[in-house]
Design a protein around this motif. Structure first.
Motif, PDB file in Angstrom:
ATOM      1  N   LYS A 302       0.861  -1.122   0.197  1.00 34.13           N
ATOM      2  CA  LYS A 302      -0.281  -0.048  -0.106  1.00 34.13           C
ATOM      3  C   LYS A 302       1.198   1.252  -0.065  1.00 34.13           C
ATOM      4  O   LYS A 302       0.539   2.253  -0.615  1.00 34.13           O
ATOM      5  CB  LYS A 302      -1.131  -0.074   1.109  1.00 34.13           C
ATOM      6  CG  LYS A 302      -1.999  -1.104   1.266  1.00 34.13           C
ATOM      7  CD  LYS A 302      -2.934  -0.871   2.510  1.00 34.13           C
ATOM      8  CE  LYS A 302      -4.052  -1.894   2.194  1.00 34.13           C
ATOM      9  NZ  LYS A 302      -4.888  -1.992   3.508  1.00 34.13           N
ATOM     10  N   LYS A 305       2.006   1.961  -3.342  1.00 33.26           N
ATOM     11  CA  LYS A 305       1.033   2.651  -4.269  1.00 33.26           C
ATOM     12  C   LYS A 305       1.161   3.941  -3.987  1.00 33.26           C
ATOM     13  O   LYS A 305       0.443   4.671  -4.736  1.00 33.26           O
ATOM     14  CB  LYS A 305      -0.255   1.749  -3.896  1.00 33.26           C
ATOM     15  CG  LYS A 305      -1.389   2.250  -4.674  1.00 33.26           C
ATOM     16  CD  LYS A 305      -1.394   2.274  -6.156  1.00 33.26           C
ATOM     17  CE  LYS A 305      -2.303   2.459  -6.941  1.00 33.26           C
ATOM     18  NZ  LYS A 305      -3.328   3.894  -6.773  1.00 33.26           N
ATOM     19  N   ALA A 306       0.993   4.123  -2.616  1.00 36.07           N
ATOM     20  CA  ALA A 306       1.022   5.852  -2.471  1.00 36.07           C
ATOM     21  C   ALA A 306       1.844   6.635  -2.714  1.00 36.07           C
ATOM     22  O   ALA A 306       1.825   7.575  -3.276  1.00 36.07           O
ATOM     23  CB  ALA A 306       0.834   5.922  -0.649  1.00 36.07           C
ATOM     24  N   ASP A 309       1.033   7.563  -6.127  1.00 36.61           N
ATOM     25  CA  ASP A 309       0.016   8.409  -6.354  1.00 36.61           C
ATOM     26  C   ASP A 309       0.583   9.934  -5.929  1.00 36.61           C
ATOM     27  O   ASP A 309      -0.415  10.923  -6.086  1.00 36.61           O
ATOM     28  CB  ASP A 309      -0.989   7.791  -5.281  1.00 36.61           C
ATOM     29  CG  ASP A 309      -1.751   6.670  -5.854  1.00 36.61           C
ATOM     30  OD1 ASP A 309      -1.818   6.224  -6.994  1.00 36.61           O
ATOM     31  OD2 ASP A 309      -2.481   5.934  -4.879  1.00 36.61           O
ATOM     32  N   ASN A 310       1.570   9.887  -5.485  1.00 39.00           N
ATOM     33  CA  ASN A 310       1.995  11.462  -4.733  1.00 39.00           C
ATOM     34  C   ASN A 310       3.446  11.578  -5.472  1.00 39.00           C
ATOM     35  O   ASN A 310       4.364  11.563  -4.602  1.00 39.00           O
ATOM     36  CB  ASN A 310       2.104  11.416  -3.467  1.00 39.00           C
ATOM     37  CG  ASN A 310       0.292  11.252  -3.002  1.00 39.00           C
ATOM     38  OD1 ASN A 310      -0.196  12.145  -2.743  1.00 39.00           O
ATOM     39  ND2 ASN A 310       0.300  10.147  -2.449  1.00 39.00           N
ATOM     40  N   THR A 317       3.577  11.980 -14.022  1.00 42.00           N
ATOM     41  CA  THR A 317       2.541  10.993 -13.686  1.00 42.00           C
ATOM     42  C   THR A 317       3.136   9.656 -13.414  1.00 42.00           C
ATOM     43  O   THR A 317       3.990   9.296 -14.224  1.00 42.00           O
ATOM     44  CB  THR A 317       1.387  10.885 -14.390  1.00 42.00           C
ATOM     45  OG1 THR A 317       2.011  10.599 -15.645  1.00 42.00           O
ATOM     46  CG2 THR A 317       0.623  12.228 -14.569  1.00 42.00           C
ATOM     47  N   THR A 319       2.397   5.405 -12.934  1.00 35.85           N
ATOM     48  CA  THR A 319       1.432   4.321 -12.789  1.00 35.85           C
ATOM     49  C   THR A 319       1.974   3.118 -11.908  1.00 35.85           C
ATOM     50  O   THR A 319       3.156   2.783 -12.173  1.00 35.85           O
ATOM     51  CB  THR A 319       0.944   3.859 -14.370  1.00 35.85           C
ATOM     52  OG1 THR A 319       2.079   3.377 -15.061  1.00 35.85           O
ATOM     53  CG2 THR A 319       0.098   4.858 -14.908  1.00 35.85           C
TER      54      THR A 319
END
Length: 416
Positions: A302, A305-306, A309-310, A317, A319
């Motif tokens: 997790k 993934k964070a 996202d930041n 960007t 992915t």
């Protein structure tokens, strides 16, 4: 027939040393590197009459995924529990045109050759344990199953994993008889495995004229690499102090005690840009995650993934893709019970003190432990540092204590 004494069991196994050495020469002399269907078929054809002569049934699964003939031997008994022993018959490489043939040095008691330790010696042991049960007329099990896996090396296959899990689901316990760790070592804990990819998109531009109108994807990938690595548990400041030689000088043995609990391996950084005057607009970072506990794997996944996202570089960007491919082999109450019995027997029958190892790598034990109590590395001892090399060797004399312990474990666990 009356239950044989402990002395009779040990003498029967000791008497098989000549047969073990003969089998070792025969099986190691067969080139069965993963995907070598001819060699795999030869081994299967050798196993079939031996299994049937010992009162067992023979089943095979021919796989073309990597290539090999998987063999399942089943021996029915009059006990209460069903157990499966998993070994593999494939190797990393073959005899290389005769440059690495099987060789046994009678003076030193050492055998050499591809797969001699990993894990043809253990495969032979599992077969000969079945033969001793038959020879003594002793069947202290509901069913003794041996799975001769032919696609274990080079990452394994879906066929071997599915077969191992299916057998584990129908069994009361699993013994992974891949190479035993040195000094009667047994592995009781293994890490998770998961691989993940960060794909960064930025904005390219001229390094001289447009740095203010660009977004460097490679810098973002590097930032991600540093942040991902920081999610690991602490590692030693001086890795050279943990080599085999350095630990030996300190009088220490490596049993996996220094492996960090959680580790994010920053493994691959890709960027197609090869011009120093161009701001990269694309980069890829690949990482591998290993944890001893499933909850830690989920937590760090997790957090990875964070990070995606930041992003920290404006206008980029990210992915995030990937998945966990193996859950951990964790010590359960029943696995602890298995370990204690195995250790008691090793000491009582062979005067061997079992050394408990932890491992960061993945084996079929990771899969079977999810559905059935499992202990790993109960095969014939081999130094893991020389497996998969032309220095691979093993001591055939270690067959006896390992086989005696396995035989008695199967008999006594049935009464637990």
């Amino acid at each position: 027939m009356a239950t044989p004494s402990k002395e009779a069991i040990k003498k029967a196994i000791e008497a098989r040393m000549p047969a073990f050495l003969k089998d070792l020469e025969t099986f190691v002399g067969i080139d069965s590197d993963t995907g070598n269907m001819k060699g795999s078929r030869t081994i299967a054809d050798l196993l079939k009459p031996r299994i049937e002569a010992a009162g067992g049934t023979y089943e095979e699964i021919v796989s073309t995924e990597r290539g090999g003939v998987h063999v399942i031997a089943r021996f029915k008994g009059d006990g209460k529990k069903k157990g499966v022993v998993i070994v593999h018959t494939d190797t990393v490489f073959n005899t290389k045109g005769g440059n690495f043939p099987y060789r046994y040095d009678a003076q030193t008691g050492i055998a050499y050759g591809p797969g001699v330790g990993d894990c043809k010696a253990s495969a032979i042991m599992a077969l000969q344990v079945a033969e001793v049960f038959h020879e003594l007329g002793h069947k202290p099990f509901k069913e003794y199953i041996v799975y001769f896996d032919s696609e274990e090396e080079s990452g394994g296959s879906n066929i071997e994993r599915e077969t191992a899990v299916a057998l584990a689901k129908e069994s009361d316990y699993v013994l992974l008889a891949d190479t035993g760790r040195p000094n009667f070592g047994v592995v009781t804990k293994r890490k998770t495995n998961g691989s993940y990819t960060f794909t960064v998109k930025g904005c390219g531009g001229h390094a001289g004229n447009a740095p203010h109108a660009s977004a460097n994807a490679l810098v973002e990938a590097c930032n991600l690499a540093v942040k991902a690595r920081a999610l690991s548990s602490p590692t030693p400041n001086d890795p050279w102090e943990y080599t085999t030689d350095a630990m030996a000088k300190r009088g220490e043995s490596d049993t996996g005690q220094y492996i960090p609990d959680n580790f994010v391996n920053v493994a691959v950084l890709e960027c197609a840009n090869d011009k120093v005057n161009v701001v990269p607009d694309h980069a890829v970072l690949k990482v591998n995650l290993r944890c001893y506990e499933q909850k830690e794997h989920e937590r760090i996944e997790k957090e990875l993934k964070a990070l995606a996202d930041n992003p920290t570089v404006p206008w980029t960007t990210v992915t995030f893709e990937g998945k966990q491919t193996a859950k951990p082999m964790e010590m359960t109450a029943e696995a602890e019970k298995m370990l204690q019995l195995y250790s008691t027997i090793a000491k009582r029958e062979c005067d061997k003190n079992v050394v408990v190892w932890t491992a960061g790598g993945v084996t079929l034990a990771n899969q079977t432990a999810q559905v059935c109590p499992t202990i790993d590395a109960v095969g014939v001892d081999t130094d893991p540092m020389i497996e998969h090399t032309e220095k691979e060797f093993m001591e055939p004399a270690l067959f006896v204590p390992r086989a005696v312990t396995m035989y008695n474990f199967i008999a006594e666990y049935d009464e637990q």
